[in-house]
Design a protein around this motif. Structure first.
Motif, short mmCIF file in Angstrom:
data_model
loop_
_atom_site.label_atom_id
_atom_site.label_comp_id
_atom_site.label_asym_id
_atom_site.label_seq_id
_atom_site.Cartn_x
_atom_site.Cartn_y
_atom_site.Cartn_z
N THR A 62 0.86 -1.17 0.00
CA THR A 62 0.00 0.00 0.00
C THR A 62 0.89 1.23 0.00
O THR A 62 2.09 1.13 0.29
N ASP A 93 1.40 -4.80 2.33
CA ASP A 93 0.01 -4.82 2.74
C ASP A 93 -0.48 -6.26 2.68
O ASP A 93 0.21 -7.14 2.17
N GLU A 142 -9.64 -2.80 4.80
CA GLU A 142 -9.56 -1.62 3.93
C GLU A 142 -8.83 -1.89 2.61
O GLU A 142 -8.79 -1.04 1.73
N PHE A 143 -8.26 -3.08 2.50
CA PHE A 143 -7.51 -3.43 1.29
C PHE A 143 -8.36 -3.23 0.03
O PHE A 143 -7.89 -2.75 -0.99
N SER A 144 -9.63 -3.61 0.11
CA SER A 144 -10.49 -3.57 -1.08
C SER A 144 -11.48 -2.41 -1.01
O SER A 144 -12.50 -2.41 -1.70
N TYR A 145 -11.19 -1.41 -0.18
CA TYR A 145 -12.14 -0.32 0.02
C TYR A 145 -12.34 0.54 -1.22
O TYR A 145 -11.40 1.02 -1.83
N ILE A 146 -13.58 0.68 -1.63
CA ILE A 146 -13.91 1.71 -2.62
C ILE A 146 -15.09 2.49 -2.05
O ILE A 146 -15.67 2.09 -1.04
N HIS A 147 -15.44 3.58 -2.70
CA HIS A 147 -16.55 4.39 -2.18
C HIS A 147 -17.76 3.50 -1.92
O HIS A 147 -18.19 2.78 -2.79
N VAL A 170 -14.95 -4.28 -0.76
CA VAL A 170 -15.51 -5.32 -1.63
C VAL A 170 -15.56 -6.65 -0.88
O VAL A 170 -16.55 -7.38 -0.95
N ARG A 171 -14.49 -6.96 -0.16
CA ARG A 171 -14.44 -8.24 0.57
C ARG A 171 -14.51 -7.97 2.06
O ARG A 171 -13.49 -7.66 2.68
N THR A 172 -15.70 -8.08 2.62
CA THR A 172 -15.86 -7.82 4.05
C THR A 172 -15.83 -9.12 4.86
O THR A 172 -15.36 -9.15 5.98
#
Lengths: 289, 372
Positions: free
Chosen positions: B280, B299, B305-310, B314-316
Motif C-alpha cells: 500500500t 500490505d 480496507e484493502f479492497s475499500y472503494i466508495h 468489496v471483501r468484508t
C-alpha cells in the motif's frame, strides 16, 4: 518532452510510474451540489502534456492528504486540457473540492486501457451511464461525435438520482437538441418541476432506438446498475461480446504491482478499467470477489 | 553438466570472507527469538549449526540435534523479500512551496546482498517476483536495482519440514536455475563438506579464490541421493492436476464458509508467504504540514480496507478474503503471470494461528467440487 510518459510506458525506461508530478488547476467547474470538474495544466513547464485514450484514468494526488484514481472526462483530441470530473465523497475528493484556480495537484498516469472506439465503425453506439459514471463516458462521447459519420445511431442513456444531480446538464441539453443523437435522461426520484423519465436507467435500455444486432454498448456506473443494464441489453439481443463496461476497484499503484485492484485473474488498473463483458461475466454474479 | 566442486566448512568461511571483501552484505539463516530468521550474518558460526526445526500446522519448534549440520533447519520464517523489496520504502518527499508543492524522487544507493543458504522454494519465489516487478510494462526501481546486485548461494534441501510440499509445486527440493552457487551439505563417514554447483561466471571467479577440490562422481551422486530422499519425505502434498479450473468453477462452493469460520483474517500467511507481493502507499505529513513522505509498505489482502472503494470494502467477510488469497495462489496467479502463486514452502500452514492448511483446503474444494 511531449509524449514522454507514453513513450516510457512502452520502453520501460526512466519514467518512474509511482512519482507524482505537480500540475496547476486552471479552472474549477462546480457541476452539481457534490460533483465538480477540474481543468489542469502543466506547472511552469516542469511537466508535460500527455496523450490519453477515452476511458483511461490518472492518479490524482492532494498534497498531504492522499491519492486516488480518477477517470479523465475531457476530450482525447485536446490533451492540453487535462479534465477530471468527480464527486466529493471521500477524504481526498472532499479536499479536492476546495481547490481553486492556481492551486497545485499531483498527477501521474494515464493508466488503464480505455474504450475500444477504433473498432466500432458502422455500428450503433449506446452509452449507458449511471451517476458519476457519465464522466469517463463523456471522453468517449467527444471522440464519437468528432467522427459522427463513422457510426450508426448514437444513443446516450443516463440515469441519476434526482434532477439536481444531473451532471453536465448544459452539455446534455445541447446534445439532446441534435438530430444525429438520441439522449435520454431518467431520475430515480422526481423533484421540483421534472417532466422527464422517472425510474432506473434499465427502463431506457429496453426502449431506446438502436439495432441490437448491430450495437456496441459502453456501460459505466455502479456495479449493480451495470449488471441490470446488461441484463436488459441481452434481453434485447445485444451480444455479450458487444458490451463493454468500466470497473472500479481500490488502487494504490496503477501499474499492477500493489495487488489492490484485482478482479479475479485481472488487474483493473492494467487489464481494465474497461472490460468486454464476456471476459468477466462470471465474476459479476459472485459476491465479494 | 555444470561444473561442481567440493568445499570444506573452512572453505565456506573463506567464501563469506571473500564476499565481504567485495562489499557484499551476507544474509543467511540464524536463530533469533527461538526461530530461524533470514538476516545479516558475519561468519559461518552465526548459522544454526546443530539445530533442527519441527514444523506442523500452527506449530514451530527448534531443537538441538547434536549434529554439526548447518542446514538441518529448513527455511527461515521470513524469506529474502525483506532485503530486495523492503517492507517499508520512501518513494518520494514533497514539500510545500508558495501556493503549490515540489516533489523529490527518492533514489537509494542499493545495498549489495549475498543471499546465503537460500532455499530452492524461495529461489523459485524470486523468479515470480522478477516476472511481476521486472518483466511487466513498468518495473519497480528499488527491486530492480537491488536484485541486479544480488549474489545467490542456494542450499538444496536434504530434509523437508512437516509443512513442506515443494515437490508437488515443482519448486524443490533441488535448485535448478537462477543461482550463482548451489550447495548440498554432506555429512558422511565423519566428513563434513559441501558440493557446490557453479551457476555463473562470477561464482566461478569467486570459487577460484578459495580452497576447493573437484567433486567426485560419487560425491555428486550421493548429494543427489540425499535430495531425492528429501523429495520422498515431503510433509505435505498438493494435487495440482486441473486445480486452477476446479477452483474457478468453485467460487460459490459452500466449503469457503467452513474455512471462513476458522480464518481470523490476521494476515500472517501473507506476511510469511514468499510470493505475496501486495503493498500500500501512504503519505506521512509532519506536524507543520510542510513536508510529506510517501511510503510504500507491505500490505495484506486480509485487511478490511484493502479492497475499500466508495461505499465500502468489496471483501468484508473472512470467507471472501481467504478465498481471494487461496484463489490467487493457486488459480488467478497462473493467468496473471503464467506461473503458480505457490512454491510449496508451507510457511502459511506453519504460521497460521488457526492451523488452516492450504493443501487441505485445496483438496477439500476438489473433493466437494461443484460440477458445472
Amino acid at each position: 518532452m511531449e509524449k514522454t510518459i507514453e513513450t516510457n510506458r512502452k520502453t520501460n525506461g526512466q519514467y518512474d510510474p509511482l512519482i507524482t508530478h505537480p500540475y496547476t488547476v486552471k479552472r474549477v467547474i462546480n457541476e452539481t451540489h457534490d460533483t465538480f470538474t477540474l481543468h489542469l495544466g502543466p506547472t511552469n513547464g516542469r511537466n508535460t502534456i500527455f496523450p490519453f485514450t477515452a476511458g483511461q484514468f490518472n492518479m490524482l494526488y492532494m498534497y498531504g492528504i492522499g491519492e486516488i484514481p480518477i477517470s479523465i472526462s475531457g476530450d482525447p483530441s485536446k490533451p492540453e486540457q487535462l479534465v477530471h470530473t468527480t464527486r466529493a465523497v471521500g477524504t481526498v475528493t472532499k479536499a479536492m473540492r476546495g481547490l481553486k484556480k492556481g492551486h497545485s495537484i499531483g498527477v501521474r498516469g494515464p493508466y488503464g486501457n480505455g474504450w475500444p472506439l477504433d473498432n466500432l465503425e458502422g455500428k450503433d453506439v449506446v452509452f449507458i451511464a449511471g451517476g458519476i459514471g457519465l464522466a469517463p463516458l463523456r471522453s468517449a462521447m467527444y471522440q464519437v461525435l468528432a467522427n459522427r459519420d463513422s457510426y450508426g445511431k448514437v444513443v446516450l442513456l443516463y440515469g441519476t438520482r434526482t434532477p439536481i444531480d444531473i451532471l453536465f446538464r448544459k452539455e446534455l441539453e445541447r446534445w439532446k437538441s441534435r438530430f444525429d443523437l438520441d439522449v435520454y435522461v431518467t431520475v430515480d426520484r422526481a423533484i421540483g418541476t421534472w417532466r422527464g423519465y422517472v425510474g432506473v436507467v434499465t427502463i431506457l435500455v429496453s426502449r431506446a432506438p438502436y439495432d441490437p444486432r448491430n450495437t456496441v454498448a459502453l456501460v459505466c456506473g455502479p456495479e449493480v446498475m451495470m449488471r441490470f443494464s446488461i441484463m436488459e441489453l441481452k434481453k434485447r439481443g445485444v451480444k455479450s461480446e458487444h458490451i463493454y463496461l468500466s470497473m472500479e476497484r481500490n488502487m494504490k499503484c496503477g501499474v499492477g504491482h500493489c495487488g489492490h485492484c484485482q478482479l479475479g485473474p485481472t488487474f483493473v488498473c492494467k487489464d481494465g478499467p474497461v472490460y468486454r463483458y464476456d471476459e468477466i461475466d462470471y465474476l459479476l454474479d459472485i459476491r465479494e470477489v | 553438466m555444470a561444473h561442481q566442486v567440493r568445499l570444506t566448512l573452512d572453505a565456506l568461511q573463506s567464501l563469506i570472507d571473500e564476499l565481504q571483501s567485495r562489499e557484499y552484505i551476507v544474509i543467511g539463516p540464524k536463530i533469533e527469538n527461538r526461530k530461524v530468521v533470514y538476516d545479516e550474518i558475519a561468519k559461518i558460526d552465526d548459522l544454526p549449526a546443530g539445530w533442527s526445526d519441527e514444523q506442523e500446522a500452527a506449530t514451530y519448534r527448534l531443537h538441538k540435534t547434536g549434529s554439526p549440520a548447518l542446514f538441518d533447519i529448513t527455511h527461515s520464517m521470513n524469506a529474502w523479500i525483506h532485503h530486495l523489496y523492503p517492507s517499508k520504502a520512501t518513494l518520494l518527499k514533497a514539500s510545500r512551496e508558495n501556493s503549490g508543492f515540489t516533489v523529490e524522487r527518492m533514489k537509494e544507493a542499493p545495498p549489495k546482498y549475498a543471499l546465503f543458504g537460500i532455499r530452492p522454494c524461495d529461489l523459485e519465489a524470486m523468479k515470480k517476483y522478477d516476472r511481476i516487478l521486472l518483466k511487466d510494462t513498468f518495473h519497480d526501481e528499488i527491486y530492480k536495482n537491488r536484485r541486479e546486485k544480488t549474489f545467490i548461494i542456494s542450499a538444496n534441501c536434504t530434509r523437508p519440514s512437516g509443512t513442506c510440499f515443494c515437490a508437488s509445486m515443482d519448486s524443490g527440493p533441488k535448485a535448478t536455475s537462477g543461482y550463482d552457487l548451489a550447495l548440498t551439505e554432506i555429512i558422511r563417514d565423519g566428513d563434513h563438506y559441501f558440493i557446490a554447483d557453479i551457476g555463473s561466471e562470477s561464482a566461478q571467479e569467486l570459487i577460484n579464490k578459495i580452497p576447493q577440490a573437484e567433486a567426485s562422481a560419487d560425491d555428486i551422486a550421493y548429494a543427489n541421493s540425499l535430495i531425492e530422499k528429501a523429495r520422498e519425505q515431503m510433509g505435505r502434498t498438493l494435487n495440482t492436476g486441473n486445480l486452477k479450473e476446479i477452483l474457478y468453477k468453485n467460487y460459490e462452493n459452500t466449503h469457503w464458509d467452513t474455512v471462513g469460520d476458522r480464518c481470523l483474517t490476521c494476515g500472517n500467511c501473507t506476511l510469511v508467504c514468499p510470493t505475496c507481493f501486495c503493498t500500500t502507499i501512504q503519505d506521512y505529513t509532519d506536524l507543520t504540514g510542510s513536508n510529506v513522505e510517501r511510503i510504500r509498505q507491505w500490505d495484506s489482502c486480509y485487511n478490511n480496507e484493502f479492497s475499500y472503494i466508495h461505499g465500502g470494502s468489496v471483501r468484508t467477510s473472512s470467507y471472501a478474503r481467504y478465498r481471494h488469497w487461496l484463489m490467487h495462489k493457486l488459480a488467478t496467479y497462473h493467468d496473471q503471470f503464467d506461473t503458480s502463486g505457490c512454491v510449496g514452502c508451507g510457511r502459511c500452514i506453519t504460521w497460521c494461528p488457526a492451523a488452516i492448511d492450504i493443501t487441505e483446503e485445496a483438496s477439500a474444494i476438489r473433493q466437494h467440487s461443484i460440477t458445472v
